[in-house]
Design an enzyme around this catalytic site. Sequence first.
Site, PDB file in Angstrom:
ATOM      1  N   TYR A 150    -112.054  13.878  -4.272  1.00  0.00           N
ATOM      2  CA  TYR A 150    -112.710  13.092  -3.143  1.00  0.00           C
ATOM      3  C   TYR A 150    -113.685  12.012  -3.778  1.00  0.00           C
ATOM      4  CZ  TYR A 150    -115.082  11.629   1.029  1.00  0.00           C
ATOM      5  OH  TYR A 150    -115.613  10.946   2.202  1.00  0.00           O
ATOM      6  N   ASP A 245    -116.418  10.664 -11.901  1.00  0.00           N
ATOM      7  CA  ASP A 245    -117.153  10.609 -10.604  1.00  0.00           C
ATOM      8  C   ASP A 245    -118.246  11.902 -10.821  1.00  0.00           C
ATOM      9  OD1 ASP A 245    -118.203  10.814  -8.210  1.00  0.00           O
ATOM     10  OD2 ASP A 245    -116.098  10.592  -7.033  1.00  0.00           O
ATOM     11  N   LYS A 273    -126.074  11.459  -4.693  1.00  0.00           N
ATOM     12  CA  LYS A 273    -126.821  12.591  -4.297  1.00  0.00           C
ATOM     13  C   LYS A 273    -128.258  12.834  -5.358  1.00  0.00           C
ATOM     14  CE  LYS A 273    -122.271  14.584  -2.959  1.00  0.00           C
ATOM     15  NZ  LYS A 273    -122.338  14.855  -1.677  1.00  0.00           N
TER      16      LYS A 273
HETATM   17  N1  HOZ Z   1    -119.306  14.443  -0.182  1.00  0.00           N
HETATM   18  C1  HOZ Z   1    -119.972  15.571   0.408  1.00  0.00           C
HETATM   19  C2  HOZ Z   1    -119.072  16.775   0.768  1.00  0.00           C
HETATM   20  N2  HOZ Z   1    -117.943  16.799  -0.148  1.00  0.00           N
HETATM   21  C3  HOZ Z   1    -120.672  15.124   1.689  1.00  0.00           C
HETATM   22  C4  HOZ Z   1    -120.646  13.737   1.935  1.00  0.00           C
HETATM   23  C5  HOZ Z   1    -119.971  13.759   3.507  1.00  0.00           C
HETATM   24  O1  HOZ Z   1    -118.741  13.368   3.294  1.00  0.00           O
HETATM   25  O2  HOZ Z   1    -120.912  13.825   4.566  1.00  0.00           O
END
Ligand code: HOZ
Length: 433
Positions: A150, A245, A273
């Site tokens: 992702y 990433d 993050k």
């Molecule tokens: N990227 C995070 C979870 N895989 C959290 C961000 C979100 O989508 O709220």
Amino acid sequence: MTTTTTLKTTKSEEIFAAAQNLMPGGVNSPVRAFKSVGGQPIVFDRVKGAYIWDVDNNQYIDYVGTWGPAICGHAHPEVLSALKDVLEKGTSFGAPCYLENVLAEMVINAVPSIEMVRFVNSGTEACMAVLRLIRAFTGRDKVIKFEGCYHGHADMFLVKAGSGVATLGLPDSPGVPKSTTANTLTAPFNDLEAVKALFAEHPDQISGVILEPVVGNAGFIPPDAGFLEGLRVITQEHGALLVFDEVMTGFRIAYGGAQEKFGITPDLTTLGKIIGGGLPVGAYGGRKEIMEMVAPAGPMYQAGTLSGNPLAMTAGIKTLELLQRPGTYEQLDRVTQKLAQGMIQVAKEAGHAACGGFISAMFGFFFTEGPVHNYEDAKKSDLAKFARFHRGMLERGVYLAPSQFEAGFTSLAHTDEDIDRTLAAAREVMSSL
Ligand code: HOZ
């Protein structure tokens, strides 16, 4: 699926019921919903250290850590104090600010691939921009991503994506034009042959390969030996760029991220993050000759009103300072090992098929014999069992990500006692599944 609860969550339920009429699904990000584990999301009131309290005053040991940023523990006193000082000067300048230099230097000094960096406001923004950049630099349109990885919610990446997309079982998103994703090629994670085949099929058309070097958005999946090295060689052979990433792994699995841990230097890196210490931040960076394509140094346009704002920079600077203290990563590694290995042991003792792992402060486990090398393997996990496990842990005061397809996160605030309590809860729940 068990949806009954012995938790008293009356206020949570009231607030969430109202939220559903105000925001889609009652949340501002789908991963916060409990769609795949059943029951209702818990509405939180406050956080501190390794703990999180809901509006009904239930306390939980937290392994989500606001999805990664809280590596020093929630609401760290030194981060809060630094923020209070800076707050007095204002929240945003929309103009250069010295704190941007400070955080930029810290990032450049830490992350092997980064010689120059641009701050943005989220990991999604960072990945969107880096994709534009690899296309601008190479003059090619196609990109390879991996199934279950992702890279935020931008159109071009919503193809076989992980995180909430995987959790909700959405194959692709309506609203994303086919013409946009036509240039997004996918391969299974850990499959170098599939990557070679894509390069052979699309000669001189692939701008780069982007991946989470350790997958956290399809559950926790580490790279097989030789996979990252292989990608480095293949991309170089084809004049394509390699992008890590490291929104999740940056400053988490080592101070310099996965690229430091595995000794493979990509051309570009995305971050988020942790470098915002709990405030909205993202960043992308890499070799100077590539980054100088970005406006106003070069022609590739990318901008942001709040980018590099003083509060986010301050929280990031203080968080990185805390992480630089001696023993940090040894401590994270020790605590997470105890948790991750304990969890598998407890599952197996109760007769469940289980596998999993950890690297530093990132961990995961699946209800399948494994091994899990890619998203297809991850999907073999018993999702109904995970849902029951999640509920049982919640009822015993442990807050895990409400999805099998998310890695877990520990922090410097998690103590041996927290891990012991978590494993005791897991033992009870596993024996009742
Ligand atoms: N990227 C995070 C979870 N895989 C959290 C961000 C979100 O989508 O709220």
